[in-house]
Scaffold this active site. Structure first.
Site, short mmCIF file in Angstrom:
data_model
loop_
_atom_site.label_atom_id
_atom_site.label_comp_id
_atom_site.label_asym_id
_atom_site.label_seq_id
_atom_site.Cartn_x
_atom_site.Cartn_y
_atom_site.Cartn_z
N GLU A 26 -11.46 4.92 -5.73
CA GLU A 26 -11.65 3.48 -5.84
C GLU A 26 -11.91 3.04 -7.28
O GLU A 26 -12.58 3.74 -8.03
CB GLU A 26 -12.82 3.02 -4.95
CG GLU A 26 -12.60 3.24 -3.46
CD GLU A 26 -11.45 2.45 -2.88
OE1 GLU A 26 -11.07 1.42 -3.46
OE2 GLU A 26 -10.93 2.88 -1.84
N ARG A 32 0.88 -1.17 0.00
CA ARG A 32 0.00 0.00 0.00
C ARG A 32 0.91 1.22 0.00
O ARG A 32 1.78 1.36 0.86
CB ARG A 32 -0.89 -0.02 1.24
CG ARG A 32 -1.77 1.21 1.43
CD ARG A 32 -2.77 1.32 0.28
NE ARG A 32 -3.84 2.22 0.58
CZ ARG A 32 -3.78 3.54 0.50
NH1 ARG A 32 -2.65 4.13 0.15
NH2 ARG A 32 -4.81 4.28 0.78
N ARG A 84 -0.87 -5.37 4.49
CA ARG A 84 -0.05 -4.94 3.36
C ARG A 84 1.18 -4.19 3.86
O ARG A 84 1.12 -3.49 4.88
CB ARG A 84 -0.84 -4.02 2.43
CG ARG A 84 -2.07 -4.68 1.85
CD ARG A 84 -2.90 -3.70 1.04
NE ARG A 84 -3.50 -2.72 1.93
CZ ARG A 84 -4.43 -1.83 1.56
NH1 ARG A 84 -4.84 -1.79 0.30
NH2 ARG A 84 -4.92 -0.97 2.41
#
Length: 175
Positions: free
Chosen positions: A58, A50, A101
């Site tokens: 999104e 990330r 992540r």
């Protein structure tokens, strides 16, 4: 004494660079998940990364209503710039986020890609989880540029309004 004073700049430079180099290394981008998440070969296995201090719209959210055209623009930009490339990861703060992540600045061809997303107006400077320790000033500069030139999210009145409202919630109203 003079010799010691001459070595201080070298010593300071060394102390600032060594932590970055400890985590540096070329990692192949296996795939791009969306505008701000990639999968790389990290220590011999596939790891989601990330990107720190960015939050693109999104494009692959489970709730399809969250996905917007600008998210696809950001995702396509990241794919074009990173897919199949070798990147360096620079970690800052926590190693992993709440979804497991890796959290990192991604460098491609020596350039901070996180800053590039903000410069292109594909993400605001995302400060919900804190300011960048290393690049705060630069993030503010590139966001100001993108806003002044009304690039991507900053060229859409509804997205601009949304992100300014969010930045206010994050405690950073102006860049």
């Amino acid at each position: 004494m003079k010799r010691f004073l001459k070595t201080i700049p070298f010593l300071l430079t060394f102390l600032l660079i060594v932590p970055v180099l400890l985590f540096a290394g070329q990692h192949r981008v296996i795939r791009v998940v969306d505008g701000d998440t990639i999968v790389v070969n990290y220590k011999g296995k596939s790891e989601k990364v990330r990107l720190l201090c960015v939050n693109t719209p999104e494009s692959v959210h489970r709730d399809k209503k969250q996905n917007i055209p600008m998210g696809k623009v950001a995702s396509d930009y990241t794919k074009k710039k990173l897919n199949g490339k070798y990147v360096d990861l620079e970690l800052e703060g926590k190693l992993r986020g709440k979804y497991g992540r890796l959290l990192a600045y991604v460098f491609v061809d020596g350039r901070n890609f996180n800053l590039e997303l903000v410069r292109q107006g594909l993400s605001p400077y995302y400060t919900k989880y804190g300011l960048s320790k290393r690049y705060d000033k630069k993030f503010r500069e590139v966001e100001r540029y993108a806003r002044e030139h009304r690039l991507n999210i900053w060229g859409d009145p509804e997205l601009t309004k949304k992100y300014l409202r969010l930045k206010s919630k994050w405690g950073q109203q102006r860049s």
